[in-house]
Design a protein around this motif. Structure first.
Motif, PDB file in Angstrom:
ATOM      1  N   TYR A  60       0.844  82.486  -4.185  1.00 28.23           N
ATOM      2  CA  TYR A  60      -0.319  81.633  -4.480  1.00 28.23           C
ATOM      3  C   TYR A  60      -1.030  82.015  -5.776  1.00 28.23           C
ATOM      4  CZ  TYR A  60       0.406  80.162   0.327  1.00 28.23           C
ATOM      5  OH  TYR A  60       0.962  79.669   1.492  1.00 28.23           O
TER       6      TYR A  60
ATOM      7  N   ASN B 137      -7.888  78.702   4.802  1.00 28.34           N
ATOM      8  CA  ASN B 137      -8.352  78.813   3.426  1.00 28.34           C
ATOM      9  C   ASN B 137      -8.697  80.266   3.122  1.00 28.34           C
ATOM     10  OD1 ASN B 137      -8.142  76.066   2.718  1.00 28.34           O
ATOM     11  ND2 ASN B 137     -10.119  75.613   3.681  1.00 28.34           N
TER      12      ASN B 137
ATOM     13  N   ASP C 160      -8.002  84.112  -9.127  1.00 28.37           N
ATOM     14  CA  ASP C 160      -6.793  83.609  -9.761  1.00 28.37           C
ATOM     15  C   ASP C 160      -6.200  84.733 -10.615  1.00 28.37           C
ATOM     16  OD1 ASP C 160      -5.307  82.317 -12.168  1.00 28.37           O
ATOM     17  OD2 ASP C 160      -5.424  80.713 -10.681  1.00 28.37           O
TER      18      ASP C 160
ATOM     19  N   ARG D 170      -7.685  78.875  -1.709  1.00 31.62           N
ATOM     20  CA  ARG D 170      -6.428  78.165  -1.537  1.00 31.62           C
ATOM     21  C   ARG D 170      -5.984  78.220  -0.085  1.00 31.62           C
ATOM     22  NH1 ARG D 170      -4.460  80.722  -7.218  1.00 31.62           N
ATOM     23  NH2 ARG D 170      -5.389  79.079  -8.501  1.00 31.62           N
TER      24      ARG D 170
END
Length: 337
Positions: free
Chosen positions: A198, A226, A231, A240
């Protein structure tokens, strides 16, 4: 002097305490937060309170897990943590501290020096009398296996630090071993897997939530949740949806290793014990036994009946509590420990 009979399970992830006449009165993370006061450790928080500080603690506060891979690694921290837990379970009305008699689970195969260290930690924490019993035996008793009989059952306890395997007979362990595979190892792998799949950085605390809420040994499991993190490229905070199926391989590989260990263990048993196992199957306990699909995976790969009792997560501390109520049974168990 007043006395209290208690059972203690010092686990890698959780510490549990059972009080005779009351049941399980404490089940909290095995973690302690220290404040560094000029090189001297000052306890700031333990258990749930310390766990909430992970990733958020000030510079002078150090988070310590005293138990690693099922063994006490930091005796000072473990003693301080257990001392605070014991204070919580004492009656508020007591004037003189009651004498504490404790049944304590210890890992399979620990050395004489390690047993002495366990005793010293417990005494330092406020326990007056210690009866040490192998954790796998306590788990078998808690799972209501007939450990007093000529074949007392075959049990596998999947914990956070280690997986313990044992065959019981006449209140003793006929064969027993442990392997360094457990929930903590899965947590670390999930951190890496979430980043790879991810492109998101998380921590072990988050990975543990993912494991407990959606991890599965069922292919194409549609469960998801979730997850927030950073990131990996932009360093921005993102959220995500993480799916059980995407993480299947990362989790399943450890359970396949446990299956391999069980097969090797059975092959090392005597023909008569192996025949009893083939007939009666295996009982799975511990926090790692609660993952969906485990029973089916084990039955398919081992070709044995598999039982996961209700309350499998608490089997060890439940077994300790059962011994508190039956001193003659405890004496028989200690005789063979």
């Amino acid at each position: 002097m007043a006395k209290m009979d208690i059972a203690i399970d010092l686990g890698t992830a959780y510490t549990s305490i059972f009080v005779s006449g009351y049941g399980i009165v404490l089940h909290e993370p095995s973690v302690i937060a220290f404040f560094d006061n000029g090189g001297k450790r000052v306890t700031r928080a333990v258990g749930d309170d310390a766990y909430q500080m992970i990733g958020k603690a000030p510079d002078k506060t150090k988070i310590v897990y005293p138990i690693t891979d099922g063994i006490i690694k930091d005796s000072e921290a473990c003693s301080a943590m257990l001392s605070e837990f014991i204070k919580r379970i004492l009656p508020e009305s007591y004037i003189v501290k009651p004498k504490l008699n404790a049944v304590v689970g210890v890992p399979t195969g620990i050395t004489v020096d390690e047993r002495k260290m366990y005793e010293e930690v417990l005494m330092s924490a406020g326990v007056d009398s210690v009866s040490m019993v192998n954790s796998i035996m306590l788990a078998a008793i808690g799972a209501e296996l007939p450990v007093e009989s000529d074949y007392g059952g075959f049990i596998v306890s999947i914990g956070a630090g280690v997986t313990e395997i044992g065959v019981m007979s006449f209140c003793g362990i006929v064969n027993g071993c442990s392997i360094n595979i457990g929930g903590d190892m899965i947590d670390r792998t999930l951190v890496d897997s979430i980043r790879g799949l991810y492109n998101m950085k998380t921590d072990r605390k988050t990975a543990k939530k993912v494991k407990e809420k959606i991890s599965s040994l069922i292919r194409n499991d549609r469960a998801s949740m979730n997850v927030s993190g950073l990131d990996a490229e932009t360093k921005n905070i993102v959220s995500r949806s993480v799916s059980a199926d995407a993480l299947y391989d990362a989790v399943a590989v450890y359970y396949y290793s446990i299956v391999d260990a069980i097969e090797n263990f059975i092959n090392s048993c005597s023909p008569s014990v192996a025949a009893d196992i083939q007939k009666n199957g295996v009982t799975l306990v511990g926090g790692g036994a609660n993952i969906p699909g485990l029973k089916e995976l084990m039955e398919d790969r081992l070709e044995l009946p598999v039982k996961i009792p209700q309350g499998a997560h608490y089997a060890t501390i439940t077994g300790g509590g059962m011994l508190l109520n039956d001193p003659y049974f405890l004496d028989d168990i200690l005789l063979h420990s």
